[in-house]
Write a protein that holds these residues in place. Structure first.
Motif, mmCIF file in Angstrom:
data_model
loop_
_atom_site.group_PDB
_atom_site.id
_atom_site.type_symbol
_atom_site.label_atom_id
_atom_site.label_comp_id
_atom_site.label_asym_id
_atom_site.label_seq_id
_atom_site.Cartn_x
_atom_site.Cartn_y
_atom_site.Cartn_z
ATOM 1 N N CYS A 210 1.035 -1.146 -0.038
ATOM 2 C CA CYS A 210 -0.094 0.181 -0.059
ATOM 3 C C CYS A 210 0.757 1.337 -0.198
ATOM 4 O O CYS A 210 1.652 1.309 0.997
ATOM 5 N N SER A 212 0.080 3.996 0.876
ATOM 6 C CA SER A 212 -0.138 5.099 1.889
ATOM 7 C C SER A 212 0.307 4.568 3.258
ATOM 8 O O SER A 212 1.081 5.026 4.089
ATOM 9 N N CYS A 213 0.027 3.217 3.634
ATOM 10 C CA CYS A 213 0.173 2.462 4.974
ATOM 11 C C CYS A 213 1.601 1.593 4.751
ATOM 12 O O CYS A 213 2.017 1.348 5.920
ATOM 13 N N CYS A 224 -6.009 -1.543 -0.586
ATOM 14 C CA CYS A 224 -5.816 -1.592 0.766
ATOM 15 C C CYS A 224 -7.015 -1.153 1.433
ATOM 16 O O CYS A 224 -7.527 -0.219 1.394
ATOM 17 N N CYS A 227 -6.712 1.758 3.852
ATOM 18 C CA CYS A 227 -6.597 3.300 3.287
ATOM 19 C C CYS A 227 -7.669 3.467 2.106
ATOM 20 O O CYS A 227 -7.889 4.592 1.602
#
Ligand SMILES: [Zn+2]
Lengths: 325, 348
Positions: A210, A212-213, A224, A227
């Motif tokens: 992911c 983002s995370c 994800c 997210c």
């Protein structure tokens, strides 16, 4: 880490097939048993309307209705549609007309098919009669089809008192039906899972990170869930991993040639952000433990690991996998 | 009652096949688009509701996969209808009316390409008397079309006119699967020709609903939902008058559609003949702009096409091209179930 390539996505036939078995209430039981005996039954509502096919509750008032009557095997087409290309499961394999037929004595119409040479031989208002199936079991298909029937239109007004009452009693009532259903699909798992399956063919396990995370999903599904964004960075994980939790299976599944007891576990492959599951072998079931280091065992021609076995490394420290349980 | 508005709408391009996309991959860009239009984040959404069908996917609980696209962790307030997303929007509207939430994300999707949608839809029919005959969706619509022709309500040239107008209008819709007029083609099931029938394809849509003044902060001209209702008719086709749609008329009445004229109607009429029925039932005069998007004849992603009607009507209000619009969604054979919403923009 590389951007995921876009190879041809995988596709495979998927057949969903099931025999729906359904029990019948008193009205449906009488109607379908009647068809088996070449007798068509309807039901009279509180205001005298005769419904064919019959139902157990008045579609207008929702009152329970049980007042069975017998209607004629002849009737009038109320609307039709010419089907030049019969599809699987339909009553006739040669071109036919779909018809709604108001049987003589009924106020509503029954959906079925009409055997006719072509669309020019069909019209609304046409007189038709039932052609019974040679073998009848108590199903709507006991009516093989309708066929044109040269006669004057029923002079008697439909419904009302024209239809004689019927007890609905027959020997050996049909109390249930089996309705086979089959739907054919071509399943495609999409880009992310295609990449995963193709990598397994090379005995590699890939996930997606992911952006983002930074969690690495194995197997990847393209998104994800935390997210809500696309996971597009491909990451190879494993091959070894850590057993995060497990259970001991003591019941032998039908068609499975694995001796019980055996161990089924969650395995966090090195680099993966969540555990996948698999069978643990190569170690007595009562010596399996959380934190055990394992690696996949591939068999010839398989598209996924047959099982995971101990690597012989020291057990992983609990803190290294506690987030993945 | 609280005022509730549609403040954002997005839809995918509607395509014959989308093999390269899983459901979540198809839905996610649409979700991101409606959130980006409003500036809302997943954590700002009070209620999420989706519509889809396992029978299209051929897999149980298929909708759970698309939850990955909304960011469902940490846990969210979520619901699903095994129906067109228009009914998911109805559920979300009720949730907002009760004050249980102030914002809602509604989405729906359908991939018809993996199976045969004509066969799949037979499984929603009465399992005792009808489904064993496998009457496909086109056949049932054709029975309705013939009933209309026999009643003198329409004829084949008039139906062809509906098809040509719809697909002509779709030329301005970048998401449409069949933009621009095309030949009516051969009979699929007489009296319906290929041109009278919707395309089969895959697609997704999403809207954001917001209650109260907040809607004005998020959208220059919100499409206020003035009323919404849905009604159903008898299951048995032979009991119904197929040339009429009393359920659509009643839903429209309860939604307030007849209180004042509408200028636009987005009708979920997958077959040309169904537009004839709906125009009459909903009392739409020739001055009402019907399906400027091209409607379901230009793109009919099953389970999303009804939600798209609400979205298209709302978008037209947001763009200032409509002041009062009717949006309609249907489900089941021959317009069995009908949902009607009335949307309004405030004076410009
Ligand atoms: Zn993430």
């Amino acid at each position: 880490m590389t951007a995921a390539p876009s190879p041809e996505v995988l596709r495979a036939p998927l057949v969903v097939e099931f025999p729906f078995t359904r029990s019948l209430g008193p009205v449906q039981s009488a109607f379908l048993t009647g068809l088996r005996e070449r007798t068509v039954l309807g039901v009279r509502t509180g205001d005298g309307t005769i419904l064919v096919p019959p139902v157990e509750y008045d579609p207008v008032t929702a009152d329970e209705i049980r007042d069975l009557v017998e209607v004629a095997p002849t009737g009038t087409v109320t609307t039709w549609a010419w089907n030049a290309s019969p599809r699987r499961g339909q009553p006739l394999t040669t071109p036919f007309a779909w018809v709604l037929v108001k049987l003589d004595g009924a106020d509503t119409a029954l959906l079925h098919v009409l055997d006719a040479p072509g669309p020019d031989a069909v019209h609304s208002g046409q007189r038709v009669r039932i052609r019974w199936a040679a073998e009848r079991t108590g199903a709507i298909t006991d009516i093989a089809c309708f066929e044109p029937y040269e006669s004057e239109s029923e002079s008697e007004g439909a419904g009302g008192t024209a239809a004689p009452a019927h007890s609905g009693l027959f020997d050996d009532l049909v109390t249930g039906i089996t309705a086979p259903a089959r739907l054919d699909y071509v399943y495609s798992p999409g880009r992310a899972q295609t990449d995963y399956i193709n990598a397994l063919a090379d005995r590699k396990t890939v996930g997606e990170r992911c952006p983002s995370c930074a969690k690495v999903y194995v197997p990847p599904r393209g998104a994800c869930p935390t997210c809500g964004v696309a996971t597009t960075d491909r990451v190879e994980v494993g091959p070894a991993g850590t057993l995060t939790t497990y259970c001991i299976v003591n019941i032998k599944a039908r068609g499975l040639d694995i001796e019980v007891p055996y161990v089924y576990g969650h395995i966090a492959l090195d680099g993966a952000g969540l555990a996948l599951h698999g069978r643990i072998g190569g170690i007595p079931y009562d010596q399996v433990r959380m934190g055990l280091r394992v690696e996949p065992v591939w068999t010839e021609g398989a598209r996924f690991p047959d099982h995971y076995r101990p690597t012989g490394e020291p057990d992983a420290d609990y803190d290294t996998y506690k987030e993945l349980i | 009652m609280r005022d509730i508005a549609i403040v954002a709408f997005a839809q995918s391009d509607h395509l014959r096949r989308t093999d390269e996309c899983s459901e979540v991959e198809m839905v996610m860009p649409v979700l991101h688009s409606v959130l980006a239009q409003t500036g809302l984040k997943t954590s700002d959404i009070g209620f999420t509701c989706s519509g889809s069908s396992d029978y299209l996917a051929g897999r149980a609980f298929s909708f759970t996969m698309t939850l990955d696209g909304v960011g469902a962790w940490p846990p969210i307030s979520e619901s699903h209808v095994e129906m067109d997303g228009a009914w998911a929007l109805y559920e979300a509207w009720v949730k907002l009316l009760t004050g249980e939430a102030d914002t809602a994300l509604v989405y729906s999707y359908g991939k018809s390409s993996p199976g045969s949608v004509r066969d799949v839809l037979t499984r929603q029919l009465d399992p005792y008397y009808v489904a064993p005959l496998w009457p496909d969706s086109v056949a049932l619509a054709a029975l309705q079309a013939q009933a209309l022709i026999d009643a003198g309500e329409t004829d084949e040239p008039a139906l062809a006119g509906v098809a040509a107008r719809s697909r002509g209008d779709a030329a301005d819709n970048p998401h449409a699967q069949l933009p621009g007029a095309r030949p009516q083609g051969d009979y699929l099931v007489q009296p319906l020709r290929t041109g009278d029938c919707p395309p089969i394809g895959d697609g997704a849509a999403a809207v954001v609903l917001v209650a109260g003044d907040r809607a004005r902060d998020l959208c220059e001209r919100p499409a206020w939902i003035r009323g919404m209702d849905h009604r159903i008719e008898a299951h048995s086709l032979g009991v119904r008058d197929l040339t009429d749609s009393p359920s659509a008329r009643l839903a429209a009445e309860r939604a307030g559609a007849f209180e004042r004229p509408v200028d636009t109607a987005e009708l979920h009429a997958p077959f040309t003949s169904q537009e004839v029925v709906l125009r009459k039932a909903l009392r739409l005069g020739d001055d009402v702009r019907v399906n400027p998007s091209g409607g379901a004849l230009a793109a009919n992603p099953v389970m999303a096409a009804g939600l798209i009607r609400l979205g298209e009507a709302a978008a037209r209000i947001q763009r200032g091209e409509s002041d009062r619009a009717l949006a309609h969604a249907t489900s089941g054979p021959c317009l069995q179930q009908n949902l009607v919403a009335v949307l309004e923009g405030e004076a410009q």
